[in-house]
Design a protein around this motif. Structure first.
Motif, short mmCIF file in Angstrom:
data_model
loop_
_atom_site.label_atom_id
_atom_site.label_comp_id
_atom_site.label_asym_id
_atom_site.label_seq_id
_atom_site.Cartn_x
_atom_site.Cartn_y
_atom_site.Cartn_z
N ASN A 152 39.59 48.50 36.53
CA ASN A 152 40.97 49.01 36.53
C ASN A 152 41.83 48.31 37.59
O ASN A 152 43.00 48.01 37.36
N VAL A 153 41.25 48.10 38.76
CA VAL A 153 41.98 47.41 39.83
C VAL A 153 42.37 46.01 39.39
O VAL A 153 43.51 45.57 39.59
N LEU A 154 41.43 45.30 38.78
CA LEU A 154 41.71 43.93 38.34
C LEU A 154 42.79 43.89 37.26
O LEU A 154 43.54 42.93 37.17
N ARG A 155 42.85 44.95 36.43
CA ARG A 155 43.84 44.98 35.34
C ARG A 155 45.19 45.55 35.79
O ARG A 155 46.16 45.50 35.05
N SER A 156 45.25 46.10 37.02
CA SER A 156 46.46 46.79 37.47
C SER A 156 47.51 45.86 38.05
O SER A 156 48.67 46.27 38.22
N GLY A 157 47.11 44.64 38.40
CA GLY A 157 48.06 43.74 39.07
C GLY A 157 48.29 44.09 40.52
O GLY A 157 49.24 43.60 41.14
N GLN A 158 47.43 44.91 41.10
CA GLN A 158 47.61 45.37 42.49
C GLN A 158 46.83 44.55 43.51
O GLN A 158 46.92 44.82 44.71
N VAL A 159 46.05 43.57 43.03
CA VAL A 159 45.34 42.71 43.98
C VAL A 159 46.37 41.86 44.73
O VAL A 159 47.18 41.16 44.12
N GLY A 160 46.33 41.94 46.03
CA GLY A 160 47.35 41.29 46.86
C GLY A 160 48.50 42.21 47.20
O GLY A 160 49.29 41.92 48.09
N MET A 161 48.60 43.35 46.48
CA MET A 161 49.66 44.32 46.74
C MET A 161 49.10 45.56 47.43
O MET A 161 49.34 45.79 48.60
N LEU A 162 48.32 46.35 46.68
CA LEU A 162 47.66 47.51 47.28
C LEU A 162 46.21 47.24 47.66
O LEU A 162 45.62 48.01 48.41
N VAL A 163 45.66 46.18 47.10
CA VAL A 163 44.26 45.83 47.36
C VAL A 163 44.22 44.42 47.93
O VAL A 163 44.85 43.51 47.38
N SER A 169 39.81 45.91 51.96
CA SER A 169 40.78 46.89 52.44
C SER A 169 41.74 47.25 51.32
O SER A 169 41.90 46.49 50.36
N THR A 170 42.37 48.40 51.45
CA THR A 170 43.44 48.81 50.54
C THR A 170 44.60 49.36 51.35
O THR A 170 44.44 49.76 52.51
N MET A 171 45.76 49.39 50.72
CA MET A 171 46.99 49.78 51.41
C MET A 171 47.55 51.06 50.82
O MET A 171 47.44 51.30 49.61
N ILE A 172 48.16 51.85 51.68
CA ILE A 172 48.95 53.01 51.26
C ILE A 172 50.40 52.72 51.61
O ILE A 172 50.73 52.46 52.77
N ASN A 173 51.28 52.73 50.61
CA ASN A 173 52.72 52.57 50.83
C ASN A 173 53.36 53.95 50.88
O ASN A 173 53.30 54.69 49.90
N ALA A 174 53.96 54.28 52.02
CA ALA A 174 54.55 55.61 52.19
C ALA A 174 56.04 55.49 52.45
O ALA A 174 56.46 55.25 53.58
N PRO A 175 56.89 55.65 51.40
CA PRO A 175 58.35 55.66 51.62
C PRO A 175 58.77 56.90 52.39
O PRO A 175 58.20 57.99 52.20
#
Length: 773
Positions: A152-163, A169-175
């Motif tokens: 799911n992570v690989l298909r989400s487009g979040q590698v380099g963004m949230l992952v 490591s992974t990221m939490i974006n908190a507006p």
């Protein structure tokens, strides 16, 4: 020869009791004013509002929807094996994500992490679109769930963004929602989370504007500690120099009264509806400067009182009157130059600097009352100790280094000093050619490179395709045209163009998301990662990406993530965008600069570059004109100004050597250094002229000047330098930079006044004067 008593002097000392009562009432009012001061960290104060970039930012701020957000990264420590796809890591991430969501001011609906339902994956199969949450409700931490999570992570487009690219490591974006949180409180809460979850195999990294401001507020609160340390050191030095505790305490008291009045005036201005004078990291430095300048002038007054005691059996009031009468002209001139020097900072069209200029000028004006009225009145009530008189009498003998300085008006010493000054000036000009505009370090420019924040920021920049240094380009179109082929093709060209610019980490926009959707529409075929010319297809694709353009579909932000915010990087990227704009700009697709923290800094750099030379020229024009008015001759002007010029050039060379750029914090130092440093020259030359008017030859006149005013100037320079040197230990980088530069300028201005000024006088001033009538 001392001037006759003036009406102003008789009025002051005749009504000294009444004046003391009046000063006490004023002080009470100013204490009330201080209670009305409040913290003001608003964006409008920190940016050049008249600059093109900032006008665009403020005009389209609501349409851009750019939030204030923090990034929290949960990472495996170096040396720990494995990756994020293990049950313990994912459980820790969930706990951290839940804790962040519960922080005050966090917009839970827009917050993103692998555990939030708005982070989804999408794919196309023979049966059509499929997709879902990256971490589904069925996740149980087992091997099968972890394998599915990885897909799911690989298909989400979040590698380099949230992952992270290395899956460690992974990221939490908190507006954050403005107005619902306190910067200092949320910074401390983030620190607590960093401490709580950064244990065992994990470490937590945090960046974002709210964290920077919180750290700055904490650093600003430490300024009070540095102020107390500087005050304590100053008192000890005064006690050592005067040999009289009452005199030392009186100087400190009058300097503190000046600070209280200055801060009180700022608070009262707010009470009466004059805005723009709240507390901020820059204005917190003004009390240091006002205190230092007040001590500088007060030392001259006490020194003159002591000199009067050594010359005869004077009573306290007579000694105080003599000091007032002898110094009021030079002191007023010096204070006028300092105040006008501060006011030249108004040329820098940034409100926080203009507020600093006005508040510091008010503080300098108040010194005329505290150091030249209140201090002499207080000194008129008591006699300094016999020990202090004996010390002052011993100082009148020019021995050791003072005997050497006394010979600076003689040809061998004068020639040597002038030649050395010329050589230093030439070397400074050569070195200073490398002086840069803007910040020269990575990370938050307000904090030191080795601060926790900048270490965290470096980690995030290295492991993710986004960074904290973001330049936002605004693409403006007519309403409902932001998803047209013409618009998206232009943005696509811009992104390709920027990808080849050194310093650009990546560029993302509506085009990035549109390409990903189009690939999904076409069975994940990468050949469809392009912008097709069919507007209907584009409208279908972009309808799922409404958070990437304005509500009226007339504005698209392009996020340009930079490797750093160095001045040369910002200049290179903005020049590239302007070049692209000249080639591709069209009436229906306008490319506007700029938003983001990098855009704001680029605008500030432009203003600083445009203001530097005119401001410095105006500072020197003020000094030259007032010096000429005071001494009625060009010769004293040259003697006073040339040492300041040498020091200014040496300061720029030092900035180049230390890698300190000319920016919002350091540009004022140049004006401050000249304005404060001119005091030394004014006092030295005024005293020298008074002895020349008594008929003494130049060498004897300067020997007498060194024995009295010269010693006071040297002591003042050393005291001020030691006081601001404490700033070097501040966690706020610009305060540390200002501490280094002001220390350097205080010391070199002192050396210039004691060494170069008399050397120049040897060539310019007549050997003898006729005694005044």
């Amino acid at each position: 020869m001392t001037p006759s008593p003036s009406r102003f002097e008789r009025m002051i000392f005749t009504g000294r009791g009444l004046l003391l009562a009046l000063f006490a009432l004023i002080s009470l009012a100013m204490i009330f004013g201080i209670s009305q001061l409040h913290l003001d960290t608003g964006l409008a104060r920190m940016v050049p509002q008249n600059h093109e970039y900032i006008r665009n930012l403020l005009r389209y701020k609501d349409e851009l929807g750019l939030g204030n957000e923090v990034h929290i990264v949960l990472a495996l420590k170096p040396g720990v094996s494995g990756d994020i796809f293990n049950p313990r890591y994912m459980q820790t991430l969930k706990q951290l994500s839940d804790s962040v969501a519960n922080l005050p001011g966090v917009d839970k609906s827009k917050m993103k992490s692998l555990w939030t339902p708005n982070v989804r994956w999408i794919d196309v199969t023979k049966d059509g679109f499929v997709g879902g949450e990256v971490i589904p409700n069925s996740y149980d931490g087992g091997a099968a769930s972890l394998d599915k999570l990885k897909r799911n992570v690989l298909r989400s487009g979040q590698v380099g963004m949230l992952v992270a690219d290395d899956f460690r490591s992974t990221m939490i974006n908190a507006p954050l929602i403005e107005g619902l949180f306190n910067y200092r409180d949320i910074s401390h809460q983030l620190d607590a989370l960093q401490q709580q979850f950064g244990q065992g195999p994990y470490e937590v990294h945090i960046n974002g504007v709210a964290k920077i401001i919180g750290d700055l507020i904490d650093g600003g609160r430490q300024i009070a500690v540095f102020f107390l340390v500087a005050m304590g050191l100053t008192f000890l030095l005064l006690l050592w120099d005067f040999g009289d505790i009452v005199s030392a305490l009186t100087v400190i008291f009058c300097a503190l009264i000046t600070v209280v009045w200055q801060q009180g005036v700022m608070g009262l201005l707010g009470v009466f509806g004059v805005h723009g004078f709240g507390l901020d990291p820059y204005s917190m430095l003004v009390p240091f400067l006002v205190f230092a300048i007040a001590v500088s002038h007060s030392v001259q007054v006490v020194n003159m009182v002591a000199v009067q005691y050594t010359e005869g059996d004077a009573d306290p009031e007579t000694a105080a009157r003599h000091a007032f009468r002898s110094l009021i002209k030079a002191g007023t001139l010096g204070l006028a130059m300092e105040a006008l020097g501060f006011l030249t900072l108004l040329m820098i069209r940034i409100q926080v600097i203009q507020s600093l200029a006005i508040s510091a000028s008010i503080g300098v004006a108040l010194i005329l009352l505290t150091s030249f009225v209140l201090l002499p009145i207080l000194m008129s009530y008591f006699r300094i100790s016999p020990r202090a008189i004996a010390r002052a009498r011993a100082k009148s003998n020019a021995t050791g280094i003072w005997g050497l300085l006394a010979h600076m008006t003689r040809r061998p010493m004068a020639v040597t000093a002038v030649l050395l000054a010329v050589l230093m000036l030439l070397a400074a000009v050569v070195e200073g050619r490398g002086l840069k505009i803007g910040d020269l370090d990575r990370g938050a420019p307000e904090l030191k490179a080795d601060s926790r924040y900048n270490k965290d920021d470096a980690y995030i920049s290295q492991h993710y395709s986004i960074s904290a240094d973001v330049l936002v380009v605004m693409v403006k179109t007519p309403a409902q045209q932001c998803t047209s082929f013409a618009t998206l093709e232009t943005i696509d060209r811009l992104q390709w163009y920027l990808d080849d610019i050194p310093g650009v980490q990546s560029a993302k926009s509506l085009v990035t998301g549109t390409k990903r959707v189009l690939v999904g529409f076409n069975e994940s075929n990468p050949r469809w990662s392009t912008i097709v010319s069919d507007d209907h297809v584009l409208n279908d694709a972009t309808s799922q990406l409404t958070d990437l353009y304005s509500a009226d579909c007339d504005l698209v932000p392009v996020f340009v993530f930079l490797n750093d915010h160095k001045a040369e990087t910002l200049q290179r990227v903005t020049d590239a965008i302007k070049s692209f704009r000249l080639q591709y700009n069209r009436p229906d697709v306008q490319i506007l600069l700029a938003s983001g923290n990098a855009g704001i800094e680029a605008a500030s750099n432009d203003v600083i570059a445009a203001s530097k030379n005119p401001m410095l020229g105006l500072v020197y024009a003020v000094v030259i004109v007032l010096s000429f008015i005071a001494f009625r001759s060009w010769r004293p002007v040259v003697c006073i100004v040339l040492p300041l010029v040498v020091t200014s050039m040496l300061c720029e060379a030092l900035m180049t050597f230390l890698g300190i750029g000319v920016k919002v914090a350091t540009l004022p130092v140049i004006a401050l250094g000249v304005g404060i440093g001119v005091d030394y020259g004014i006092y030295i030359y005024a005293r020298l002229e008074s002895y020349l008017q008594q008929g003494l030859p130049l060498d004897e006149a300067y020997e007498a000047t060194v024995a009295s005013t010269g010693r006071a100037v040297s002591f003042t320079g050393m005291t001020l330098a030691i006081g601001v040197l404490t700033w070097v230990f501040s966690p706020i980088k610009f305060q540390a930079d200002m501490g280094i530069l002001l220390t350097f300028m205080f010391l070199w201005n002192m050396v210039g006044a004691l060494v170069l000024l008399p050397a120049l006088a040897h060539f310019l001033v007549p050997r003898t004067h006729k005694p005044s009538a």
